[in-house]
Design a protein around this motif. Structure first.
Motif, short mmCIF file in Angstrom:
data_model
loop_
_atom_site.label_atom_id
_atom_site.label_comp_id
_atom_site.label_asym_id
_atom_site.label_seq_id
_atom_site.Cartn_x
_atom_site.Cartn_y
_atom_site.Cartn_z
N THR A 2 51.88 57.86 74.04
CA THR A 2 52.68 56.96 73.20
C THR A 2 52.42 55.52 73.63
O THR A 2 52.54 55.19 74.81
N ILE A 3 52.08 54.68 72.63
CA ILE A 3 51.85 53.26 72.91
C ILE A 3 52.93 52.46 72.19
O ILE A 3 53.05 52.52 70.96
N GLU A 4 53.70 51.73 72.96
CA GLU A 4 54.85 51.00 72.41
C GLU A 4 54.70 49.51 72.71
O GLU A 4 54.33 49.13 73.82
N THR A 5 54.95 48.68 71.71
CA THR A 5 54.91 47.23 71.91
C THR A 5 56.23 46.61 71.47
O THR A 5 56.83 47.04 70.48
N ASP B 103 44.01 48.76 69.18
CA ASP B 103 43.31 49.58 68.18
C ASP B 103 41.81 49.66 68.48
O ASP B 103 41.17 50.71 68.26
N LYS C 299 50.56 58.36 69.52
CA LYS C 299 51.71 57.89 68.76
C LYS C 299 51.86 56.39 68.97
O LYS C 299 52.00 55.93 70.10
N LYS C 300 51.79 55.64 67.87
CA LYS C 300 51.93 54.19 67.95
C LYS C 300 53.36 53.80 67.57
O LYS C 300 53.85 54.18 66.52
N ASP C 301 53.97 53.03 68.43
CA ASP C 301 55.30 52.49 68.15
C ASP C 301 55.21 50.97 68.30
O ASP C 301 55.78 50.38 69.22
N TYR C 302 54.44 50.37 67.37
CA TYR C 302 54.22 48.93 67.43
C TYR C 302 55.42 48.20 66.83
O TYR C 302 56.05 48.68 65.87
N HIS D 264 47.79 44.05 69.11
CA HIS D 264 47.63 45.28 68.32
C HIS D 264 46.15 45.53 68.00
O HIS D 264 45.69 46.69 68.03
#
Length: 431
Positions: free
Chosen positions: A350-353, A294, A311-314, A290
Motif C-alpha cells: 500500500t502506497i499512501e500520500t 508511478d 494499492k494506491k491511496d494518493y 505521484h
C-alpha cells in the motif's frame, strides 16, 4: 547492778572496736585494690591512663607518655577527657560522656592532637591515631569512682591506610584519565570508520548511479530510433487506412489501439529510465511525487504483476517537492523493492500520500515477513544486510536515508516480525 552496767559498756566497746576493724579492713582492701590497679596500669605495655569520676586525668603510664612525647606534669591534673575538642571534632563526645553518666563501656577510633585538647601545656604533643577503649570503675554501692582508658597506637597502620587510599585515588584518577583518552580515541576511530563507510557507500552509490545512468541513457537512445520508426509507421498506416476507408472499428481499430498503447508505454518507460541519469543534487527542480511513484511502479511492473497487489491511496491534490529526479526515483525504487522482497509469496503493498501545510508524507506498507527488533536499529547502517551473500550489498536503506537527509526530510521505519513493515518519509513541500 554495777557489774551489769560494766558488762553492757564492754559489749558496746567491743562492738565499736569491731566496726573500726571492719572499716580498717575495707580501707585496706580499697587501698590495695587501688594500688593493684595502678600497678596494672604502670606495667601495661600499652598506653593507659586513669581519670576520676569528673574526667580529670589522675594517672598515666610510661607507654602513654612515650607515645605522646610528654611528661606526667603535662597531663596529670590538667587533661580532662570531657573537655577534649578532639572528641567533638571526631563526633565521639556523646559516646565518652555515656561512659561517665550511663557507666557504659565503649571503643572508639580517632586521631588525637594535643593542639585541640584545650590544654596549652600539651600543644606540642604528637598527633597520633588511636583505638581507645574506656572502662568505668564502680564501687560496691554502684557509684563511679574512676575511668580507665587503654590506647592502641594505630598511627602506622592508619598512615599506611591513608597512603594506600591516596595511591588508590591517584590510580583511579590515572585509570579515569586513560579510560577517557581511550573512549575519545574509540569515538574518533568510530567516527573515522563511519566516515570511511559513508565515503565507500557514496563511492559505490556514485559508481552504481553513474553506470545506471549511462546504461539507461544508452538504452533510451537505442530504443528511441526503432520506436520512432514504429510510431511513424503506425501514423502512416492509420492515414492510409482512413484514405481507403478501410478501418474496421471492430477489428483493425483494436489492433491499432494496441500498437499505440504499446508505443506510449515504451516511451513512458524510457522517460522513467532517463530520470536515473539525473543525479546531481544541485539540479533542484519541481518534482511531482505521484509521477515519481508511478514511474517506479512502471519500472517494477513485471516483477510485481501476478504476485503483488499495489494499492494506491494518493491524496486528491498534486503534491510537489524541490529536489533531484534521479535520486527521488532511486529512493522510492529502493523502498518498493525492499517491500516486494519482504513478501515471499503473494501480498499487498500500500502506497499512501498525504499533504500538510509545509510538508508531505509518503508511506509504503507491506504485509511481508517484517524485521526483527534487534535489526531495526542497524538496518540503515552501511553494509548491514540480512540477505544471504550475493543477494544484497546492505547499501539500499543507507543510500535511501542519505537521499532523504539531502532533501531535508526524515525517514522512519516501523515493523513487526510476520506482520509487515511501514516506511514513512516526510519531505518539505515545494513553496
Amino acid at each position: 547492778m554495777e557489774e551489769t552496767n560494766h558488762k553492757e559498756e564492754f559489749e558496746e566497746l567491743r562492738s565499736e572496736i569491731n566496726k573500726l576493724k571492719e572499716e580498717l579492713i575495707k580501707e585496706r582492701e580499697i587501698k590495695g585494690y587501688s594500688l593493684l590497679l595502678q600497678e596494672i596500669v604502670d606495667k601495661s605495655p600499652y598506653p593507659m591512663w586513669i581519670s576520676d569520676a569528673a574526667g580529670l586525668m589522675q594517672k598515666a603510664n610510661r607507654a602513654l607518655l612515650d607515645t605522646l612525647g610528654l611528661n606526667n606534669e603535662d597531663l596529670i591534673g590538667k587533661y580532662n577527657i570531657l573537655e577534649d575538642k578532639n572528641l567533638e571534632k571526631e563526633g565521639f563526645y556523646n559516646d565518652i560522656k555515656d561512659v561517665f553518666t550511663k557507666l557504659t563501656t565503649t571503643t572508639i577510633m580517632m586521631s588525637w592532637d594535643g593542639k585541640n585538647s584545650r590544654i596549652d601545656e600539651i600543644k606540642n604533643a604528637r598527633k597520633v591515631w588511636i583505638e581507645a577503649s574506656f572502662f568505668p570503675i564502680i564501687d560496691k554501692k554502684g557509684v563511679l569512682t574512676n575511668v580507665i582508658c587503654q590506647w592502641f597506637n594505630i598511627t602506622k597502620q592508619k598512615e599506611a591506610e591513608l597512603k594506600l587510599a591516596k595511591q588508590n585515588q591517584e590510580l583511579e584518577s590515572i585509570v579515569h584519565e586513560r579510560t577517557k583518552e581511550l573512549e575519545e580515541k574509540n569515538q574518533e576511530l568510530e567516527r573515522t570508520s563511519q566516515n570511511l563507510a559513508e565515503i565507500q557507500s557514496k563511492m559505490m552509490e556514485s559508481d552504481k548511479m553513474a553506470s545506471l545512468g549511462f546504461l539507461t541513457a544508452s538504452i533510451a537512445h537505442d530504443l528511441n530510433s526503432p520506436l520512432n520508426f514504429i510510431y511513424s509507421g503506425y501514423q502512416q498506416l492509420v492515414e492510409l487506412l482512413k484514405e481507403k476507408n478501410a478501418i474496421n472499428k471492430e477489428e483493425s481499430q483494436v489492433w491499432l489501439d494496441a500498437i499505440d498503447k504499446g508505443v506510449h508505454n515504451c516511451v513512458n518507460i524510457i522517460k522513467s529510465l532517463n530520470q536515473f541519469s539525473r543525479t546531481n543534487i544541485e539540479d533542484n527542480e519541481s518534482l511531482d511525487i505521484h509521477n515519481v511513484l508511478d514511474n517506479c511502479l512502471l519500472i517494477l511492473h513485471n516483477k510485481l504483476k501476478y504476485r503483488i497487489n499495489i494499492k494506491k491511496d494518493y491524496c486528491k491534490k498534486d503534491i510537489s517537492i524541490s529536489g533531484n529526479s534521479g535520486q527521488m526515483h532511486q529512493l522510492f525504487l529502493n523502498i518498493i523493492t525492499n517491500a516486494m522482497h519482504a513478501i515471499e509469496d503473494k501480498g499487498i503493498i500500500t502506497i499512501e500520500t498525504r499533504s500538510a501545510e509545509n510538508h508531505i508524507t509518503i508511506k509504503v506498507t507491506d504485509d511481508g515477513c517484517g524485521i526483527k527488533q534487534e535489526h531495526l536499529t542497524k538496518i540503515m547502517d552501511p553494509f548491514f544486510t540480512t540477505k544471504p551473500p550475493g543477494f544484497g550489498t546492505g547499501l539500499g536503506l543507507s543510500i535511501t536515508q542519505k537521499i532523504v537527509k539531502e532533501h531535508n526530510g526524515t525517514l522512519e521505519i516501523e515493523s513487526q516480525p510476520n506482520l509487515g513493515t511501514t516506511v514513512k518519509i516526510i519531505l518539505p513541500s515545494k513553496i
